[in-house]
Design a protein around this motif. Structure first.
Motif, PDB file in Angstrom:
ATOM      1  N   MET A 164       0.847  -1.195   0.000  1.00  0.00           N
ATOM      2  CA  MET A 164       0.000   0.000   0.000  1.00  0.00           C
ATOM      3  C   MET A 164       0.883   1.246   0.000  1.00  0.00           C
ATOM      4  O   MET A 164       1.643   1.480   0.949  1.00  0.00           O
ATOM      5  N   ALA A 166       0.533   4.882   0.491  1.00  0.00           N
ATOM      6  CA  ALA A 166      -0.447   5.893   0.914  1.00  0.00           C
ATOM      7  C   ALA A 166       0.173   7.292   0.794  1.00  0.00           C
ATOM      8  O   ALA A 166       0.117   7.904  -0.268  1.00  0.00           O
ATOM      9  N   TYR A 226      -5.599   6.609   5.102  1.00  0.00           N
ATOM     10  CA  TYR A 226      -5.944   5.328   4.454  1.00  0.00           C
ATOM     11  C   TYR A 226      -6.305   5.599   2.993  1.00  0.00           C
ATOM     12  O   TYR A 226      -6.883   6.642   2.674  1.00  0.00           O
ATOM     13  N   ILE A 227      -5.966   4.636   2.144  1.00  0.00           N
ATOM     14  CA  ILE A 227      -6.271   4.797   0.727  1.00  0.00           C
ATOM     15  C   ILE A 227      -7.770   4.566   0.505  1.00  0.00           C
ATOM     16  O   ILE A 227      -8.356   3.628   1.058  1.00  0.00           O
ATOM     17  N   GLY A 232      -8.694  -1.170   3.242  1.00  0.00           N
ATOM     18  CA  GLY A 232      -8.515  -1.162   4.702  1.00  0.00           C
ATOM     19  C   GLY A 232      -7.052  -1.368   5.034  1.00  0.00           C
ATOM     20  O   GLY A 232      -6.161  -1.030   4.252  1.00  0.00           O
ATOM     21  N   ASP A 233      -6.824  -1.950   6.208  1.00  0.00           N
ATOM     22  CA  ASP A 233      -5.459  -2.183   6.680  1.00  0.00           C
ATOM     23  C   ASP A 233      -4.975  -3.526   6.120  1.00  0.00           C
ATOM     24  O   ASP A 233      -5.458  -4.587   6.521  1.00  0.00           O
ATOM     25  N   PHE A 234      -4.033  -3.475   5.198  1.00  0.00           N
ATOM     26  CA  PHE A 234      -3.585  -4.699   4.517  1.00  0.00           C
ATOM     27  C   PHE A 234      -3.062  -5.727   5.527  1.00  0.00           C
ATOM     28  O   PHE A 234      -3.392  -6.907   5.459  1.00  0.00           O
TER      29      PHE A 234
HETATM   30  N1  URA Z   1      -1.708   0.891   4.746  1.00  0.00           N
HETATM   31  C1  URA Z   1      -2.781   0.077   4.650  1.00  0.00           C
HETATM   32  O1  URA Z   1      -2.743  -1.081   5.043  1.00  0.00           O
HETATM   33  N2  URA Z   1      -3.912   0.569   4.093  1.00  0.00           N
HETATM   34  C2  URA Z   1      -4.009   1.837   3.636  1.00  0.00           C
HETATM   35  O2  URA Z   1      -5.062   2.211   3.140  1.00  0.00           O
HETATM   36  C3  URA Z   1      -2.875   2.665   3.759  1.00  0.00           C
HETATM   37  C4  URA Z   1      -1.737   2.177   4.317  1.00  0.00           C
END
Ligand code: URA
Length: 241
Positions: A164, A166, A226-227, A232-234
């Motif tokens: 990700m 960001a 966050y994108i 979400g949170d990878f």
């Molecule tokens: N890291 C993530 O996991 N998700 C994001 O959207 C941005 C950074």
């Protein structure tokens, strides 16, 4: 009279091989150092699965791994080759090519670690380094906490792995650290699943000679960086159920 059977909604019209590249409009023009995967319907279907908040962890692993594999293959396309001649079992001579230099992977922890297996599947016994960057609570700037690289990293091409992109803060810090270890900017290939336009612009503006391979360019960032729409949170989705 028998009920009329409505047309089945499951019979979809044939999909075009390539979808409209509307996501590329989020960053127009693309910096010349940015390469995206072909924006096909097949690829968009994979992204739709991993973006869906209802997708199980097992499916998230499976489908994100499929995209990672495509990204790694595309990254390897950017490595230089030199002429190589071989003899085939038919006794013929084949004038082909071979890879010119050695490579290694460097994953930006923790999410980048998820891309290591995809790299190993494609490049047998590839050396892999790691780098941990976190926000310094005092300065709020990205700070290096840990790094471990192959001793000869300065003479290798580096596939830098982070799913990700960001704000681009961690990626830029990671490149700085690699360059401090003697890796020239033009030998770094950044491999990424989803990028924000803001992150790409900052990252490529700062390091115009490295290449970025990304699967998808999203709309932007929210106020928590966050994108959007993102996934979400990878790391959470990959490592926690
Ligand atoms: N890291 C993530 O996991 N998700 C994001 O959207 C941005 C950074």
């Amino acid at each position: 009279m028998a009920d009329q059977v409505p047309p089945s909604p499951s019979i979809a019209p044939p999909q075009p091989a390539h979808v409209k590249n509307s996501n590329l409009a989020h960053l127009n023009p693309l910096p010349p150092s940015v390469f995206t995967l072909p924006q096909t319907a097949q690829l968009e279907a994979l992204y739709t699965i991993i973006r869906n908040k209802e997708t199980s962890r097992g499916d998230f692993l499976f489908y994100s791994d499929r995209i990672i594999r495509l990204l790694v293959e595309e990254g390897l396309n950017h490595l230089p080759v030199i002429p190589r001649t071989v003899e085939t079992p038919t006794g013929s001579v084949y004038n082909g090519v071979g890879f010119e230099g050695k490579i290694c992977g460097v994953s930006i922890l923790r999410a980048g670690e998820a891309m290591e297996a995809g790299l190993r599947e494609v490049c047998r016994s590839v050396r892999i380094g790691k780098i941990l960057i976190q926000r310094d609570e005092e300065t709020t700037l990205p700070k290096l906490f840990y790094s471990k690289f192959p001793a000869d990293i300065a003479s290798r091409y580096v596939l830098l792995l982070d799913p990700m992109l960001a704000t681009g803060g961690s990626a830029m810090k990671a490149v700085e650290v690699l360059m401090e270890h003697g890796v020239p900017e033009e030998r770094i290939i950044f491999i990424n699943l989803i990028a924000s336009p803001e992150g790409l612009t900052t990252f490529c503006g700062r390091f115009p000679s490295l290449k970025v391979i990304t699967g998808w360019i999203d709309e932007g960032l929210n106020d928590k960086a966050y994108i959007i729409p993102g996934l979400g949170d990878f790391g959470e989705r990959r490592y926690c159920s």
